[in-house]
Write an enzyme that holds these catalytic residues in place. Structure first.
Site, mmCIF file in Angstrom:
data_model
loop_
_atom_site.group_PDB
_atom_site.id
_atom_site.type_symbol
_atom_site.label_atom_id
_atom_site.label_comp_id
_atom_site.label_asym_id
_atom_site.label_seq_id
_atom_site.Cartn_x
_atom_site.Cartn_y
_atom_site.Cartn_z
ATOM 1 N N ASP A 60 0.771 -1.257 0.055
ATOM 2 C CA ASP A 60 -0.201 0.157 0.361
ATOM 3 C C ASP A 60 0.933 1.365 0.011
ATOM 4 O OD1 ASP A 60 -2.519 1.414 0.234
ATOM 5 O OD2 ASP A 60 -2.155 1.515 2.361
ATOM 6 N N GLY B 150 -7.108 9.315 7.279
ATOM 7 C CA GLY B 150 -6.877 9.976 8.794
ATOM 8 C C GLY B 150 -8.309 9.596 9.368
ATOM 9 N N GLY C 244 -8.490 6.194 2.097
ATOM 10 C CA GLY C 244 -9.218 6.936 3.016
ATOM 11 C C GLY C 244 -10.578 6.837 3.192
HETATM 12 O O1 G3H Z 1 -4.185 3.005 1.989
HETATM 13 C C1 G3H Z 1 -4.828 3.533 3.027
HETATM 14 C C2 G3H Z 1 -5.916 4.011 3.080
HETATM 15 O O2 G3H Z 1 -6.170 4.884 2.182
HETATM 16 C C3 G3H Z 1 -6.082 4.721 4.549
HETATM 17 O O3 G3H Z 1 -7.376 5.320 4.678
HETATM 18 O O4 G3H Z 1 -6.799 6.686 6.680
HETATM 19 O O5 G3H Z 1 -9.021 6.330 6.153
HETATM 20 O O6 G3H Z 1 -7.926 4.473 6.931
HETATM 21 P P1 G3H Z 1 -7.725 5.878 6.326
#
Ligand code: G3H
Length: 334
Positions: A92, A192, A226
């Site tokens: 990722d 986040g 996200g």
């Molecule tokens: O690749 C990782 C995600 O896009 C993290 O998103 O901060 O909303 O969990 P998040």
């Protein structure tokens, strides 16, 4: 065998596209979240997509990303082994700074898919870099995800103060020229802690991107980053517009922290010496009468509580994604 390669993952995405469901893509950096996920996904017969970010690799390797990546990949494969579902591993947000690691992950088939994130670069540079990674993976079965647009917020080592929405026409050119298998789009989600109700989520834009790709004969599944904090109805709407992968990291980090906070608050008396007792950690309180309680300070006890809570939240998220009951493991009769 439950670790499944990119060939099976491609099949899983095809099925998700045809049957309108998605995979939550779950970030892991240690084993407690992973075990909670394995339990939940097996319970409802969903395949599981776990992700290793560059930051997680650095953490797991005590600062050495390469060691951490290999250790996490090996741990996921070993722990997944007895579970009767397909377990996929995605890298990722790997960037140009991690090219050697990307090459190693491809050469040694450490993962099922890789996200190359060159979205901070100009369009042409993003195309060049993403294409180079797709070319490197050609013939291995490993799928490549590339991102167009910028997602606001902070995710590990990636951060952006602004959101730059993905342009549907550029998306077609980008997928065509890079040869990426999956396209990560920016349509208003944020990395986040974010509240779905406050986001300006451009579902219309996701629909236009999907339509333009389909009109152009491209069927790359769409990826949403996200997504922690999205409302269930927003998740379902985005799946309706061709999103097959929704990335979640922050949500599990919170579940981890919250469970630990509550556990330690409840059991503080067995861990922290009371007033008047000398704080003698160096000698493990050997000189006095008071002793800490191993039944509550052993990290495996709080770890078990974290695994259980992750399992519970993962079940709710699988329900939103609609991937329950869809494992390819059944289909293959294995
Ligand atoms: O690749 C990782 C995600 O896009 C993290 O998103 O901060 O909303 O969990 P998040």
């Amino acid at each position: 065998m439950p670790f499944c390669d990119g060939v099976r993952l491609r099949e899983a995405y095809r099925r998700a596209q045809a049957e309108r469901f998605a995979f939550m893509a779950n970030n892991v950096a240690e084993q407690n979240i992973l075990i909670g996920l394995l339990e939940a996904y097996t319970e409802v017969r969903s395949d599981l997509l776990v992700q290793i970010s560059a930051g997680a690799a650095k953490f797991a390797g005590g600062g050495d990303k390469r060691a951490g990546l290999r250790a996490l990949s090996a741990m996921i494969r070993e722990l997944a082994e007895p579970y009767p579902i397909c377990v996929f591993i995605n890298l990722d947000h790997f960037t140009t700074g991690e090219m050697e690691l990307i090459e190693e992950a491809i050469d040694d088939r450490l993962v099922s898919s890789i996200m190359i994130d060159a979205s901070q670069e100009s369009f042409e540079e993003n195309v060049r870099i993403s294409h180079a990674v797709a070319e490197k993976a050609e013939g291995t079965g490993i799928l490549i995800e590339a991102e167009l647009g910028k997602i606001k917020g902070v995710e590990d080592e990636i951060s952006s103060d602004e959101a730059l929405y993905t342009d549907p026409d550029e998306a077609v050119e980008f997928v065509r020229r890079t040869g990426a298998d999956l396209l990560a789009i920016s349509v208003g989600t944020q990395h986040g802690v974010s509240k779905g109700r406050d986001l300006e989520l451009r579902a219309d834009l996701a629909a236009r991107i999907r339509d333009r790709l389909v009109e152009s004969g491209l069927d790359a599944p769409l990826v949403l980053h996200g997504t922690s904090g999205l409302l269930p109805e927003q998740v379902r709407e985005m799946i309706g517009y061709g999103v097959c992968k929704l990335n979640k990291d922050t949500h599990y980090q919170y579940v981890y922290g919250r469970t630990a906070a509550e556990f330690f608050a409840e059991h503080a008396a067995g861990i922290v010496p009371p007033e008047g007792v000398e704080d003698d950690v160096v000698n493990l309180f050997a000189k006095g009468d008071w002793s800490p309680d191993k039944k509550v300070f052993d990290p495996r006890v709080v770890g078990g509580a974290i695994q259980g809570k992750v399992r519970e939240i993962a079940l709710a998220l699988i329900d939103q994604a609609g991937s329950g009951g869809k494992t390819l493991w059944d289909k293959e009769g294995q």
